[in-house]
Design a protein around this motif. Sequence first.
Motif, PDB file in Angstrom:
ATOM      1  N   ALA A  72       1.446  -2.138 -14.264  1.00  0.00           N
ATOM      2  CA  ALA A  72       0.929  -3.291 -13.756  1.00  0.00           C
ATOM      3  C   ALA A  72       0.099  -4.051 -14.614  1.00  0.00           C
ATOM      4  CB  ALA A  72      -0.196  -2.889 -12.420  1.00  0.00           C
ATOM      5  N   ASN A  73      -0.258  -3.480 -15.704  1.00  0.00           N
ATOM      6  CA  ASN A  73      -1.236  -4.069 -16.779  1.00  0.00           C
ATOM      7  C   ASN A  73      -0.752  -4.129 -17.976  1.00  0.00           C
ATOM      8  OD1 ASN A  73      -3.795  -4.613 -15.153  1.00  0.00           O
ATOM      9  ND2 ASN A  73      -3.263  -2.546 -14.347  1.00  0.00           N
ATOM     10  N   ASP A  74      -0.125  -3.055 -18.472  1.00  0.00           N
ATOM     11  CA  ASP A  74       0.186  -2.968 -19.856  1.00  0.00           C
ATOM     12  C   ASP A  74       1.640  -3.233 -20.579  1.00  0.00           C
ATOM     13  OD1 ASP A  74      -2.491  -2.485 -20.216  1.00  0.00           O
ATOM     14  OD2 ASP A  74      -2.256  -0.291 -19.613  1.00  0.00           O
ATOM     15  N   ILE A  75       2.506  -3.131 -19.601  1.00  0.00           N
ATOM     16  CA  ILE A  75       3.950  -3.258 -20.120  1.00  0.00           C
ATOM     17  C   ILE A  75       4.559  -3.963 -18.866  1.00  0.00           C
ATOM     18  CG2 ILE A  75       4.287  -0.928 -21.108  1.00  0.00           C
ATOM     19  CD1 ILE A  75       5.739   0.034 -18.905  1.00  0.00           C
ATOM     20  N   ALA A  76       5.712  -4.887 -19.214  1.00  0.00           N
ATOM     21  CA  ALA A  76       6.335  -5.439 -18.162  1.00  0.00           C
ATOM     22  C   ALA A  76       7.859  -5.597 -18.313  1.00  0.00           C
ATOM     23  CB  ALA A  76       5.863  -7.024 -18.319  1.00  0.00           C
TER      24      ALA A  76
END
Length: 226
Positions: free
Chosen positions: A84-88
Amino acid sequence: MNLIEATNVKKSYMTKDLRTEVLRGISMTLKEGEFVSIIGPSGSGKTTFLYTLGGLEPFESGEIMILGQSLRSMSGKAKADMRANDIAYVFQSYNLVPNLTAYENVLMASALSKTPSPSRVKEVLSHVGMTEHAHKYPGELSGGMQQRVAIARAIVNNPKILFADEPIGNLDHDTGLSIMDLFKTLNQTFHMTILMVTHNQDTVSYGTRTLSIFDGTVVRDDHHGS
Ligand SMILES: Nc1ncnc2c1ncn2[C@@H]1O[C@H](COP(=O)(O)OP(=O)(O)OP(=O)(O)O)[C@@H](O)[C@H]1O
Ligand SMILES: [Mg+2]
């Protein structure tokens, strides 16, 4: 700094009684600032590798360190938090929510993060050239435009790593190249680290390095600047 260190990773799929080893002791490191293209024949394990690196798929042996943490030691919640925050991820099919506008699709990803920011949503829609279409629904957008929105959604939380699985696989040649230009800008101007699977040999020149995968292992690793 190494954002990913994968060492001798093995993974198989079971179908009926048949066990297929898909990753056969694959190793790689991903450094901050790189734009890596992964190429290889169909079925060689590229998608599996990308999903395994981001904790979407389990693996049997070896080690994956991501952002300084061992994937093995992370709980399901810790992995979800990381995603949710660090990878996409950006996929070949854009996977936008059809009954939300472009703006709302990106806003939703922001809202689910630790740092929700409607102004950042507007900013990333501008980076991908979609400000004028922000209030349209996915069904009202071309494939290239939908992929731009999907990219905005992926970068809205400033991920450390952007994974992309054949992001231009569904697009015509020129639209695909414009998306590749966007990836290059994300890498060069916004210093985003990118790991992209591609089938298209023409697109590897946009990146800084090409990993060739064959039968679940890395067979070549070419650094070529940008
Ligand atoms: N969920 C699954 N269950 C069983 N086998 C799978 C599964 N996903 C992938 N495989 C098998 O793993 C192998 C590698 O698949 P993968 O999708 O990683 O290949 P790929 O390199 O991404 O191929 P392509 O270029 O066609 O996308 C293939 O033999 C595939 O059939
Ligand atoms: Mg694939």
